[in-house]
Design a protein around this motif. Structure first.
Motif, PDB file in Angstrom:
ATOM      1  N   MET A   1      55.958  -2.601  -4.250  1.00 50.42           N
ATOM      2  CA  MET A   1      55.364  -2.235  -5.513  1.00 50.42           C
ATOM      3  C   MET A   1      54.102  -3.043  -5.781  1.00 50.42           C
ATOM      4  SD  MET A   1      55.963  -0.228  -8.019  1.00 50.42           S
ATOM      5  CE  MET A   1      55.619   0.025  -9.686  1.00 50.42           C
ATOM      6  N   THR A   2      54.114  -4.295  -5.427  1.00 54.28           N
ATOM      7  CA  THR A   2      52.940  -5.135  -5.662  1.00 54.28           C
ATOM      8  C   THR A   2      51.801  -4.733  -4.738  1.00 54.28           C
ATOM      9  OG1 THR A   2      53.777  -6.810  -4.136  1.00 54.28           O
ATOM     10  CG2 THR A   2      54.253  -7.111  -6.495  1.00 54.28           C
ATOM     11  N   ASP A   3      52.125  -4.138  -3.571  1.00 47.65           N
ATOM     12  CA  ASP A   3      51.075  -3.681  -2.665  1.00 47.65           C
ATOM     13  C   ASP A   3      50.239  -2.566  -3.312  1.00 47.65           C
ATOM     14  OD1 ASP A   3      51.987  -5.439  -0.747  1.00 47.65           O
ATOM     15  OD2 ASP A   3      53.283  -3.920   0.204  1.00 47.65           O
ATOM     16  N   ILE A   4      50.910  -1.680  -4.013  1.00 51.84           N
ATOM     17  CA  ILE A   4      50.210  -0.571  -4.673  1.00 51.84           C
ATOM     18  C   ILE A   4      49.314  -1.117  -5.784  1.00 51.84           C
ATOM     19  CG2 ILE A   4      50.516   1.495  -6.107  1.00 51.84           C
ATOM     20  CD1 ILE A   4      53.091   2.023  -4.551  1.00 51.84           C
ATOM     21  N   LEU A   5      49.812  -2.068  -6.561  1.00 52.25           N
ATOM     22  CA  LEU A   5      49.018  -2.646  -7.644  1.00 52.25           C
ATOM     23  C   LEU A   5      47.812  -3.413  -7.100  1.00 52.25           C
ATOM     24  CD1 LEU A   5      51.820  -3.857 -10.091  1.00 52.25           C
ATOM     25  CD2 LEU A   5      50.354  -1.845 -10.295  1.00 52.25           C
ATOM     26  N   ASP A   6      48.002  -4.087  -5.974  1.00 50.18           N
ATOM     27  CA  ASP A   6      46.874  -4.798  -5.371  1.00 50.18           C
ATOM     28  C   ASP A   6      45.839  -3.818  -4.836  1.00 50.18           C
ATOM     29  OD1 ASP A   6      47.974  -7.254  -5.900  1.00 50.18           O
ATOM     30  OD2 ASP A   6      48.963  -7.415  -3.932  1.00 50.18           O
ATOM     31  N   TYR A   7      46.303  -2.675  -4.329  1.00 50.25           N
ATOM     32  CA  TYR A   7      45.399  -1.666  -3.759  1.00 50.25           C
ATOM     33  C   TYR A   7      44.570  -0.980  -4.852  1.00 50.25           C
ATOM     34  CZ  TYR A   7      43.815   2.588  -1.502  1.00 50.25           C
ATOM     35  OH  TYR A   7      43.033   3.611  -1.029  1.00 50.25           O
ATOM     36  N   ILE A   8      45.200  -0.700  -5.982  1.00 47.98           N
ATOM     37  CA  ILE A   8      44.502   0.026  -7.043  1.00 47.98           C
ATOM     38  C   ILE A   8      43.354  -0.813  -7.598  1.00 47.98           C
ATOM     39  CG2 ILE A   8      44.732   0.959  -9.384  1.00 47.98           C
ATOM     40  CD1 ILE A   8      47.487   1.917  -8.634  1.00 47.98           C
ATOM     41  N   GLY A   9      43.576  -1.981  -8.009  1.00 51.22           N
ATOM     42  CA  GLY A   9      42.524  -2.842  -8.522  1.00 51.22           C
ATOM     43  C   GLY A   9      42.006  -2.391  -9.871  1.00 51.22           C
ATOM     44  N   SER A  10      41.475  -3.319 -10.605  1.00 56.34           N
ATOM     45  CA  SER A  10      41.021  -3.008 -11.955  1.00 56.34           C
ATOM     46  C   SER A  10      39.719  -2.215 -11.949  1.00 56.34           C
ATOM     47  CB  SER A  10      40.876  -4.294 -12.762  1.00 56.34           C
ATOM     48  OG  SER A  10      39.910  -5.125 -12.144  1.00 56.34           O
ATOM     49  N   TRP A  11      38.842  -2.432 -10.966  1.00 56.04           N
ATOM     50  CA  TRP A  11      37.559  -1.721 -10.959  1.00 56.04           C
ATOM     51  C   TRP A  11      37.729  -0.236 -10.646  1.00 56.04           C
ATOM     52  CZ3 TRP A  11      33.814  -3.473 -13.533  1.00 56.04           C
ATOM     53  CH2 TRP A  11      33.583  -4.835 -13.620  1.00 56.04           C
ATOM     54  N   SER A  12      38.621   0.098  -9.738  1.00 55.69           N
ATOM     55  CA  SER A  12      38.807   1.521  -9.432  1.00 55.69           C
ATOM     56  C   SER A  12      39.470   2.246 -10.616  1.00 55.69           C
ATOM     57  CB  SER A  12      39.603   1.716  -8.149  1.00 55.69           C
ATOM     58  OG  SER A  12      40.953   1.402  -8.336  1.00 55.69           O
ATOM     59  N   ALA A  13      40.404   1.580 -11.302  1.00 56.08           N
ATOM     60  CA  ALA A  13      41.031   2.184 -12.484  1.00 56.08           C
ATOM     61  C   ALA A  13      39.991   2.379 -13.587  1.00 56.08           C
ATOM     62  CB  ALA A  13      42.177   1.307 -12.980  1.00 56.08           C
ATOM     63  N   LEU A  14      39.139   1.379 -13.771  1.00 55.41           N
ATOM     64  CA  LEU A  14      38.089   1.479 -14.784  1.00 55.41           C
ATOM     65  C   LEU A  14      37.100   2.589 -14.429  1.00 55.41           C
ATOM     66  CD1 LEU A  14      36.953   0.250 -17.368  1.00 55.41           C
ATOM     67  CD2 LEU A  14      35.646  -1.335 -15.962  1.00 55.41           C
ATOM     68  N   LYS A  15      36.810   2.713 -13.135  1.00 55.31           N
ATOM     69  CA  LYS A  15      35.897   3.766 -12.678  1.00 55.31           C
ATOM     70  C   LYS A  15      36.471   5.147 -13.001  1.00 55.31           C
ATOM     71  CE  LYS A  15      35.724   4.758  -8.326  1.00 55.31           C
ATOM     72  NZ  LYS A  15      35.483   4.757  -6.870  1.00 55.31           N
ATOM     73  N   TRP A  16      37.759   5.350 -12.749  1.00 55.74           N
ATOM     74  CA  TRP A  16      38.376   6.645 -13.028  1.00 55.74           C
ATOM     75  C   TRP A  16      38.455   6.934 -14.520  1.00 55.74           C
ATOM     76  CZ3 TRP A  16      38.573  10.543  -9.999  1.00 55.74           C
ATOM     77  CH2 TRP A  16      38.596  10.350  -8.616  1.00 55.74           C
TER      78      TRP A  16
END
Length: 104
Positions: A1-16
């Motif tokens: 589960m932590t691997d997915i959170l590390d992959y997403i990252g705050s910048w990509s979420a903010l970009k979307w």
């Protein structure tokens, strides 16, 4: 589960999130522009209709047609007199109703 959170990252979420907000902004103003255009066209059409209604009717339009003459104006799409055109019948019925109303 932590691997997915590390992959997403705050910048990509903010970009979307920003992409979705910009798309919503463009969509909302596009909708408002389309409604304004439709309203403007509707006003122009209603103005044209009121201009045509305001003209006085010609002398021929006021007279009532006898039943024999009215039958000549009924068109039949199939050429069979047993099945007259419904649209023409409806138009003639409206004309008769209007003439009856005007004669009161």
């Amino acid at each position: 589960m932590t691997d997915i959170l590390d992959y997403i990252g705050s910048w990509s979420a903010l970009k979307w999130v920003m992409i979705v907000l910009v798309a919503g902004f463009i969509g909302q103003f596009g909708k408002m522009l389309a409604q304004a255009i439709v309203k403007k066209i509707g006003l122009a059409r209603s103005k044209n209709q009121t201009d045509s209604i305001a003209k006085p009717p010609a002398a021929d339009e006021d007279r009532e047609l006898p039943a024999v003459e009215m039958q000549k104006h009924i068109s039949t799409p199939s050429g069979n007199p047993e099945y007259p055109d419904k649209k023409t019948l409806k138009t003639l019925a409206k004309a008769n109703k209007k003439a009856a109303k005007n004669s009161r």
